[in-house]
Every structure is written in structure tokens, then in C-alpha cells.
Write a protein that holds these residues in place. Structure first.
Motif, short mmCIF file in Angstrom:
data_model
loop_
_atom_site.label_atom_id
_atom_site.label_comp_id
_atom_site.label_asym_id
_atom_site.label_seq_id
_atom_site.Cartn_x
_atom_site.Cartn_y
_atom_site.Cartn_z
N MET A 12 0.85 -1.19 0.00
CA MET A 12 0.00 0.00 0.00
C MET A 12 0.88 1.24 0.00
O MET A 12 1.38 1.65 1.03
N THR A 13 1.08 1.78 -1.15
CA THR A 13 1.94 2.96 -1.28
C THR A 13 1.10 4.19 -1.56
O THR A 13 -0.09 4.10 -1.84
N SER A 14 1.77 5.33 -1.52
CA SER A 14 1.06 6.58 -1.81
C SER A 14 0.66 6.67 -3.27
O SER A 14 -0.06 7.57 -3.67
N GLU A 15 1.12 5.72 -4.11
CA GLU A 15 0.68 5.71 -5.50
C GLU A 15 -0.81 5.41 -5.61
O GLU A 15 -1.43 5.68 -6.63
N ASN A 16 -1.39 4.85 -4.55
CA ASN A 16 -2.83 4.58 -4.53
C ASN A 16 -3.65 5.85 -4.34
O ASN A 16 -4.84 5.86 -4.57
N PHE A 17 -2.98 6.92 -3.90
CA PHE A 17 -3.64 8.21 -3.71
C PHE A 17 -2.63 9.30 -3.99
O PHE A 17 -1.60 9.39 -3.33
N LYS A 18 -2.94 10.13 -4.95
CA LYS A 18 -2.04 11.23 -5.32
C LYS A 18 -2.89 12.46 -5.59
O LYS A 18 -3.86 12.40 -6.34
N ILE A 19 -2.52 13.57 -4.96
CA ILE A 19 -3.19 14.83 -5.22
C ILE A 19 -2.10 15.84 -5.59
O ILE A 19 -1.16 16.06 -4.84
N GLU A 20 -2.24 16.40 -6.79
CA GLU A 20 -1.25 17.32 -7.30
C GLU A 20 -1.87 18.69 -7.54
O GLU A 20 -2.92 18.79 -8.17
N LEU A 21 -1.20 19.71 -7.07
CA LEU A 21 -1.62 21.08 -7.31
C LEU A 21 -0.92 21.53 -8.59
O LEU A 21 0.31 21.65 -8.65
N LEU A 22 -1.69 21.75 -9.64
CA LEU A 22 -1.14 22.06 -10.96
C LEU A 22 -1.01 23.56 -11.20
O LEU A 22 -0.12 24.01 -11.91
N LYS A 23 -1.94 24.32 -10.64
CA LYS A 23 -1.95 25.78 -10.85
C LYS A 23 -2.70 26.41 -9.69
O LYS A 23 -3.69 25.87 -9.22
N THR A 24 -2.25 27.57 -9.25
CA THR A 24 -2.95 28.32 -8.21
C THR A 24 -3.26 29.71 -8.73
O THR A 24 -2.51 30.27 -9.51
N ASN A 25 -4.39 30.23 -8.29
CA ASN A 25 -4.78 31.58 -8.70
C ASN A 25 -5.86 32.13 -7.79
O ASN A 25 -6.48 31.41 -7.03
N TRP A 26 -6.02 33.43 -7.89
CA TRP A 26 -7.15 34.11 -7.27
C TRP A 26 -8.16 34.34 -8.39
O TRP A 26 -7.79 34.42 -9.56
N ILE A 27 -9.42 34.45 -8.06
CA ILE A 27 -10.44 34.69 -9.07
C ILE A 27 -10.12 35.97 -9.84
O ILE A 27 -10.20 36.02 -11.05
N SER A 28 -9.74 37.01 -9.10
CA SER A 28 -9.38 38.27 -9.73
C SER A 28 -7.88 38.50 -9.52
O SER A 28 -7.43 38.63 -8.38
N TYR B 258 -1.25 8.37 3.54
CA TYR B 258 -2.39 9.25 3.29
C TYR B 258 -2.14 10.62 3.92
O TYR B 258 -2.29 11.66 3.27
N LYS B 259 -1.72 10.61 5.17
CA LYS B 259 -1.43 11.86 5.90
C LYS B 259 -0.36 12.67 5.17
O LYS B 259 -0.51 13.88 4.98
N SER B 260 0.68 12.03 4.72
CA SER B 260 1.76 12.72 4.03
C SER B 260 1.27 13.40 2.75
O SER B 260 1.63 14.55 2.46
N GLU B 261 0.43 12.70 1.99
CA GLU B 261 -0.11 13.26 0.74
C GLU B 261 -1.00 14.46 1.03
O GLU B 261 -0.90 15.49 0.36
N VAL B 262 -1.87 14.35 2.03
CA VAL B 262 -2.77 15.45 2.39
C VAL B 262 -1.96 16.65 2.88
O VAL B 262 -2.19 17.78 2.44
N LEU B 263 -1.01 16.42 3.78
CA LEU B 263 -0.25 17.54 4.33
C LEU B 263 0.62 18.22 3.28
O LEU B 263 0.79 19.44 3.32
#
Length: 179
Positions: A1-17, A130-135
Motif C-alpha cells: 500500500m503505497t502513496s501511488e494509490n492516492f495522489k493529489i497534485e496542485l497544478l496551478k494556483t490563482n485568485w479569481i481576480s 495518506y497523511k503525508s499526501e494530504v499535508l
């Protein structure tokens, strides 16, 4: 059970304006979320998901299950998450959103986190991964705030209370899991 089972990547950040970033209190962005072999979220065509709300809601899933019967929020990846409500009798800030969003279930049992998508994909991951990926995701979102112009705290008491409680909860939950 590796973190490859769950991955969340931030690709771009922005403000609406991009011109009024001091009064825009919610960070938006494009993300990719993989659960097992399923791509649950893969960017978006508009200005993005409300990643500050996503980060807060994922922090909540470190301590509790998120199911349809007992959710930590409306969706884990909301389109909108700008309506923050906090009254004195509430334990957490309510993050109001529109019906558009992406969701999956998170359950904990004996150090194993089970993630189940709306299409039925289910995967298991040990809690530490899981905790590591979320944090990691939470810290990336927070870094975006730190590198942006300082926010103007709302003058309206209702909006002020919701925003300040959002960050109080964020900091308490994040500090609990310091590495």
C-alpha cells in the motif's frame, strides 16, 4: 500500500481576480487527484476548484471518516467554497459551496485508509502515506497564501468570524500533524 494509490497534485494556483487579490479570500486552482487507477479530478476548464476549501476538508479527513451519511463537507473538491459560516455553538466552520464538485469517501480502520470514488473505485492506503499526501497538498496551498499580498480581513462581522475561524481551524489541525 503505497502513496501511488492516492495522489493529489496542485497544478496551478490563482485568485479569481488577479487585480484584486487582497480581498479574494479563497485560493483557487487546478488539481489532479488519482485514487487507485482512477483519475478523479484532472484540472478544470474554468478558474479552478476552491483549493483552500479542499485543503481544509482534507485536513478534517485525517481525524474522521468522510461518508455520504457523515460528511466533513459538501464535497472534498468544491467548485465554490467562499461562504464561511461560524457561530459560537459550532465546532468547525461551515464551508458553503454550490452543488458542483468532486467527492469520494474516506474511512479509517486499524491504520488503513480506504478511499472510494463515486464510480466505485476503491483503494486502501496506510494512514501515514495518506497523511503525508494530504499535508503536502495543504502546505502547498498555504505557501500560495504566504507568497500572495496580505489579505484584507472582512469588515462585516459575519464574514470576519467565518474567515478567522477557517484559519484558526486550519492552523490547529495542521499543527496537530507537524512532522
Amino acid at each position: 500500500m503505497t502513496s501511488e494509490n492516492f495522489k493529489i497534485e496542485l497544478l496551478k494556483t490563482n485568485w479569481i481576480s488577479e487585480t484584486d487579490t487582497q480581498t479574494d479570500l479563497c485560493a483557487h486552482g487546478q488539481i489532479r487527484v488519482n485514487i487507485g487507477n482512477e483519475i478523479v479530478v484532472d484540472q478544470t476548464e474554468n478558474s479552478g476548484w476552491t483549493i483552500s476549501a479542499t485543503a481544509q476538508l482534507l485536513l478534517r479527513t485525517l481525524e474522521r471518516n468522510h461518508t455520504k451519511e457523515n460528511p466533513v463537507g459538501d464535497q472534498l473538491v468544491p467548485c465554490c467554497g467562499h461562504f464561511l459560516v461560524f457561530e459560537n455553538d459550532m465546532e468547525e466552520v461551515y464551508i458553503g459551496s454550490c452543488p458542483t464538485g468532486i467527492d469520494w469517501e474516506v474511512t479509517h480502520e486499524n491504520g488503513i485508509v480506504t478511499l472510494k470514488t463515486e464510480s466505485g473505485t476503491e483503494t486502501k492506503i496506510d494512514f501515514e502515506n495518506y497523511k503525508s499526501e494530504v499535508l503536502s497538498f495543504v502546505d502547498e496551498v498555504e505557501e500560495f497564501y504566504k507568497n500572495s499580498p496580505e489579505k484584507e480581513i472582512p469588515e462585516d462581522e459575519f464574514d470576519r468570524r467565518g474567515y478567522l475561524q477557517f484559519w484558526k481551524e486550519w492552523n490547529e489541525k495542521r499543527n496537530k500533524w507537524k512532522k
